[in-house]
Design a protein around this motif. Structure first.
Motif, PDB file in Angstrom:
ATOM      1  N   MET A   1       0.837  -1.202   0.000  1.00  0.00           N
ATOM      2  CA  MET A   1       0.000   0.000   0.000  1.00  0.00           C
ATOM      3  C   MET A   1       0.873   1.253   0.000  1.00  0.00           C
ATOM      4  SD  MET A   1      -2.353   0.778   3.217  1.00  0.00           S
ATOM      5  CE  MET A   1      -1.408  -0.661   3.793  1.00  0.00           C
ATOM      6  N   ARG A   2       0.693   2.108  -0.983  1.00  0.00           N
ATOM      7  CA  ARG A   2       1.513   3.315  -1.068  1.00  0.00           C
ATOM      8  C   ARG A   2       0.965   4.381  -0.134  1.00  0.00           C
ATOM      9  NH1 ARG A   2       1.741   4.955  -5.972  1.00  0.00           N
ATOM     10  NH2 ARG A   2       2.833   6.830  -5.323  1.00  0.00           N
ATOM     11  N   ARG A   3       1.857   4.986   0.627  1.00  0.00           N
ATOM     12  CA  ARG A   3       1.442   6.065   1.501  1.00  0.00           C
ATOM     13  C   ARG A   3       2.036   7.372   0.988  1.00  0.00           C
ATOM     14  NH1 ARG A   3      -2.787   4.930   3.736  1.00  0.00           N
ATOM     15  NH2 ARG A   3      -2.417   6.845   4.878  1.00  0.00           N
ATOM     16  N   MET A   4       1.844   8.401   1.785  1.00  0.00           N
ATOM     17  CA  MET A   4       2.334   9.744   1.454  1.00  0.00           C
ATOM     18  C   MET A   4       3.799   9.699   1.030  1.00  0.00           C
ATOM     19  SD  MET A   4       2.540  12.884   4.167  1.00  0.00           S
ATOM     20  CE  MET A   4       3.696  14.242   4.003  1.00  0.00           C
ATOM     21  N   THR A   5       4.038  10.073  -0.201  1.00  0.00           N
ATOM     22  CA  THR A   5       5.419  10.071  -0.668  1.00  0.00           C
ATOM     23  C   THR A   5       5.934  11.485  -0.850  1.00  0.00           C
ATOM     24  OG1 THR A   5       4.601   9.934  -2.927  1.00  0.00           O
ATOM     25  CG2 THR A   5       5.215   7.880  -1.856  1.00  0.00           C
ATOM     26  N   ALA A   6       5.008  12.376  -1.147  1.00  0.00           N
ATOM     27  CA  ALA A   6       5.435  13.744  -1.475  1.00  0.00           C
ATOM     28  C   ALA A   6       5.696  14.560  -0.216  1.00  0.00           C
ATOM     29  CB  ALA A   6       4.367  14.415  -2.315  1.00  0.00           C
ATOM     30  N   GLY A 133     -10.085  -0.499  10.769  1.00  0.00           N
ATOM     31  CA  GLY A 133     -10.537   0.290   9.626  1.00  0.00           C
ATOM     32  C   GLY A 133     -10.275   1.770   9.735  1.00  0.00           C
ATOM     33  N   LEU A 134      -9.563   2.188  10.758  1.00  0.00           N
ATOM     34  CA  LEU A 134      -9.311   3.621  10.921  1.00  0.00           C
ATOM     35  C   LEU A 134      -8.190   4.101  10.024  1.00  0.00           C
ATOM     36  CD1 LEU A 134      -9.600   3.753  14.797  1.00  0.00           C
ATOM     37  CD2 LEU A 134     -11.232   4.626  13.114  1.00  0.00           C
ATOM     38  N   ALA A 135      -7.331   3.185   9.617  1.00  0.00           N
ATOM     39  CA  ALA A 135      -6.207   3.585   8.776  1.00  0.00           C
ATOM     40  C   ALA A 135      -5.830   2.437   7.850  1.00  0.00           C
ATOM     41  CB  ALA A 135      -5.004   3.960   9.649  1.00  0.00           C
ATOM     42  N   GLU A 136      -5.462   2.788   6.646  1.00  0.00           N
ATOM     43  CA  GLU A 136      -4.959   1.755   5.739  1.00  0.00           C
ATOM     44  C   GLU A 136      -3.458   1.592   5.914  1.00  0.00           C
ATOM     45  OE1 GLU A 136      -6.085   2.409   1.771  1.00  0.00           O
ATOM     46  OE2 GLU A 136      -8.212   2.762   2.234  1.00  0.00           O
ATOM     47  N   GLY A 137      -2.873   2.556   6.576  1.00  0.00           N
ATOM     48  CA  GLY A 137      -1.433   2.543   6.808  1.00  0.00           C
ATOM     49  C   GLY A 137      -1.085   3.862   7.446  1.00  0.00           C
ATOM     50  N   TYR A 138       0.168   4.018   7.850  1.00  0.00           N
ATOM     51  CA  TYR A 138       0.555   5.245   8.523  1.00  0.00           C
ATOM     52  C   TYR A 138       1.545   6.044   7.677  1.00  0.00           C
ATOM     53  CZ  TYR A 138      -1.734   2.933  12.380  1.00  0.00           C
ATOM     54  OH  TYR A 138      -2.668   2.303  13.164  1.00  0.00           O
ATOM     55  N   ASP A 139       1.284   7.321   7.589  1.00  0.00           N
ATOM     56  CA  ASP A 139       2.164   8.198   6.806  1.00  0.00           C
ATOM     57  C   ASP A 139       3.306   8.751   7.637  1.00  0.00           C
ATOM     58  OD1 ASP A 139       0.577   8.446   4.185  1.00  0.00           O
ATOM     59  OD2 ASP A 139      -0.909   8.707   5.762  1.00  0.00           O
ATOM     60  N   GLN A 176      11.604   1.414  10.549  1.00  0.00           N
ATOM     61  CA  GLN A 176      11.702   0.127   9.845  1.00  0.00           C
ATOM     62  C   GLN A 176      10.411  -0.670   9.957  1.00  0.00           C
ATOM     63  OE1 GLN A 176      14.281  -2.165   8.593  1.00  0.00           O
ATOM     64  NE2 GLN A 176      15.406  -0.334   7.959  1.00  0.00           N
ATOM     65  N   GLU A 177       9.950  -0.798  11.191  1.00  0.00           N
ATOM     66  CA  GLU A 177       8.786  -1.649  11.431  1.00  0.00           C
ATOM     67  C   GLU A 177       7.519  -1.084  10.801  1.00  0.00           C
ATOM     68  OE1 GLU A 177       8.590  -4.515  12.801  1.00  0.00           O
ATOM     69  OE2 GLU A 177      10.621  -4.748  13.592  1.00  0.00           O
ATOM     70  N   LEU A 178       7.356   0.224  10.929  1.00  0.00           N
ATOM     71  CA  LEU A 178       6.116   0.835  10.438  1.00  0.00           C
ATOM     72  C   LEU A 178       6.211   1.209   8.966  1.00  0.00           C
ATOM     73  CD1 LEU A 178       5.268   3.208  13.429  1.00  0.00           C
ATOM     74  CD2 LEU A 178       3.953   1.204  12.715  1.00  0.00           C
ATOM     75  N   GLY A 179       7.422   1.324   8.475  1.00  0.00           N
ATOM     76  CA  GLY A 179       7.585   1.708   7.068  1.00  0.00           C
ATOM     77  C   GLY A 179       7.198   3.147   6.791  1.00  0.00           C
ATOM     78  N   CYS A 180       7.404   4.016   7.771  1.00  0.00           N
ATOM     79  CA  CYS A 180       7.100   5.436   7.569  1.00  0.00           C
ATOM     80  C   CYS A 180       8.060   6.265   8.396  1.00  0.00           C
ATOM     81  CB  CYS A 180       5.647   5.734   7.941  1.00  0.00           C
ATOM     82  SG  CYS A 180       5.313   5.541   9.697  1.00  0.00           S
TER      83      CYS A 180
END
Lengths: 396, 396
Positions: A1-6, A133-139, A176-180
DNA sequence: CCGTCTTTGTCCTGTGAGTGGAGAAAGTTG
DNA sequence: CAACTTTCTCCACTCACAGGACAAAGACGG
């Protein structure tokens, strides 16, 4: 799942993102009123932000007597994770980009179990929030720890109450663990940032935020910025001498503030009082629960127990005296009292106020509000979310 | 006589002026290495500064293996006036634009005589310096007063030791008399700025500067900026409680630091000791001078007088204890001790160090130098000159 | 003395940021 | 339906700034 990149490409974009975060959705025209840019330039920057997906335009606002405006808001899918590690419990919360709490979990825990065990718990709580369902991932994530932090690296240093964390690369590991992206700070600083963002300290540039929990710490905000000191230990007021030749403290000295008043000290004093038969109220609670905490003392005081009240007053005098010194030194515009023992409420506050107003010079106290924090246990997680959003909403 | 009329037109020019002030004459190329501007843009801004007369090009520097560079320097005729009003004396100095002292006068005086009398004296000293050929006029003046100042307006507020100055428009009055811009600040803040500009605190961003003179104050520098607090009373540590139920203080409380250790307190203690026959050394000096000051105590201590040494140690303990608290709270990178009692020298410093290193946490003190100020009585006037130059070298 | 290299400083042109005005779009009000 | 407001877009012009070419001035080796 792609998160905030910009990330914002320039200071203008950063400014706009922060305005949208702090002020909610806005039209281009309203934004223009706040940023001192020409409408054309503003439109360009907003368009670029729209392209990156950091902000979205959703729907039209009601007319104010002319053409209806487009609502510009931060991307609604953005999610920040706020983590507040205390001495005996963890708070984890998800927020949207406006730093509103969408979900909040609290669990008991012991920091002394070390970073690995604690991280496992934090990650499972974060996963639970995501699963609901509150988040699809963390930015991004902000995390507060109860000790000094070398801020640029996000590493705790020489934390007295959390051995085993010294030098542990919290920022890197969690990232590392959260990927953000992750930012780490002292828990008290985050409480101050929380109250500054959404609590009693809104729009106050210079204030102190005293957190009385298991230990005692103080968040320092000067000119709108948190002051962390050269080694990240600024605000560590628990070991200021409050009583000459007073009680021995874990740090090796005597008479430290923390040894005389804090959640831990209060619990111990209350237990002593109960065991020595100085308070029936406390003795009853001790028998019922098998142990006492600040909550019990608060309840006993509320029930009119004289011993409990005396304990609170005595502690309040100590803290108040130290705060009086800090007020003279720092001359803040506001003092916020927070943390676990705020349950002691008005009695504590009144005692602190008395000491401060009596001991500091009128010029420093004349117009100085001393108030309880507004956000309670959410101050830390909101501050944590604010920390990471400040980072992500700055030019790369 | 026309003085400096121009101000930098933009941030680049301001930056260049400050570089020339702090680093002395420089070539365009050297400036270019420090400002992150293209050579062309830099040349344009330098040319504009040359046109305004704020800087001049004088002569060629030695070759460094190629074409010789033109020396760019601040206009050599620029003159700043630095005024440091103490409780019992005034310092007035002229500096050039690089803040080098060209002439310095010191005269005894009593602030309590009020602003009018003091101003008369300051103006006559400024006139004397001008008459001696050091200045044709003043382009700006900085002035320090021993009490809190509402900084933006340059007005003392509720100053305890200088009644009659409360609300007096120092900035405006002096500006009228001198015919140049004036900035006003607390004397301790100026000492801190002085040590930051040319003393021990060069290139230190976060430090405390404790001035022990007639009273006690503390300059607070955070992230390179002086912290003045919301009402200008930050650093007013003289009335922090140092001794529970201690001596009565003029402020109405008991046990204030200032009541137990300061130039005034030390003189009183020494006189008592002399009169009670506890020190022959001090008694002799009392008989000889008709009164005692910190200087006498220092001399007696240097001569090995046990009572004088004990007085210094006791006072150092008090101050050290308070400083220890401030170090825990603020976590500075340096502590500077200055003011009149620095004549007490190493004994005082050693006592303070002992207290601080013993009472503050290792993380805060591990790498913390505690040193005497380098500039002595010139710190204040250099700081004053720096204050006004910071103002004048900012975009209008 | 001369060519080459280095450093300093100037000139010129291209690019992109930013302003401000004209005007289109989309409303409200009478 | 006309007049007025508010919002947003488009366009032309200005200015800040970078970066390269080049001139000036000296060092240095042969």
């Amino acid at each position: 799942m792609r998160r905030m990149t910009a990330r914002p490409a320039n200071a203008h974009q950063a400014r706009l993102l922060k305005l949208l975060r702090d002020g909610g959705p806005n039209s281009r025209a309203q934004l223009g009123d706040q940023v001192d840019l020409s409408r054309s330039k503003l439109a360009v920057e907003v368009d670029r932000l729209l392209e990156t997906g950091l902000v979205v335009a959703d729907g039209l606002a009601a007319s104010r007597g002319g053409r209806r405006s487009h609502n510009i808001r931060l991307a609604p899918a953005l999610r920040f994770l706020g983590v507040d590690i205390g001495a005996t419990s963890v708070d984890v919360a998800v927020t949207n980009a406006e730093l509103e709490i969408l979900g909040h979990l609290n669990q008991p825990m012991d920091v002394r179990e070390g970073p690995v065990a604690v991280f496992e718990q934090v990650l499972s709580m974060a996963a639970k929030l995501r699963a609901s369902g509150l988040a699809e991932g963390y930015d991004g994530a902000g995390i507060g720890v109860p000790g000094p932090v070398r801020f640029p690296e996000g590493v705790p240093v020489a934390p007295p109450i959390m051995p085993g964390w010294d030098g542990f690369p919290v920022r890197e590991a969690l990232s590392q663990e959260l990927g953000c992206p992750v930012m780490v700070d002292n828990d008290v600083n985050l409480m101050a940032m929380g109250e500054m963002h959404a609590g009693v300290a809104r729009s106050v540039g210079d204030f102190l935020c005293v957190k009385i929990g298991t230990g005692i710490g103080c968040g320092i905000v000067a000119a709108g910025d948190v002051h962390r000191g050269v080694t990240g230990s600024a605000g560590d007021i628990g070991h200021i001498q409050a009583v000459p030749d007073g009680r021995p403290c874990a740090c090796g000295n005597r008479g430290c503030l923390e040894a005389h008043f804090s959640g831990a000290a209060l619990a111990r004093d209350a237990t002593d009082a109960a065991q020595q038969g100085r308070s029936e109220e406390l003795a009853a609670r001790l028998a019922a629960n098998g142990g006492l905490t600040a909550v019990d003392v608060a309840a006993a005081a509320a029930a009119g127990d004289a011993t409990a009240l005396a304990l609170i007053r005595e502690g309040g005098d100590r803290v108040g005296q130290v705060i009086a010194g800090l007020v003279s030194f720092f001359n803040p515009g506001l003092v916020v009292i927070g943390g676990g023992v705020t349950g002691l409420g008005h009695t504590l506050l009144a005692t602190i106020r008395t000491q401060v107003y009596r001991q500091s010079l009128p010029l420093a106290t004349g117009n100085l509000p001393i108030v309880l924090g507004e956000l309670g246990p959410t101050a830390g997680v909101i501050g944590a979310a604010r920390l990471i959003s400040d980072h992500l909403f700055s030019p790369a």
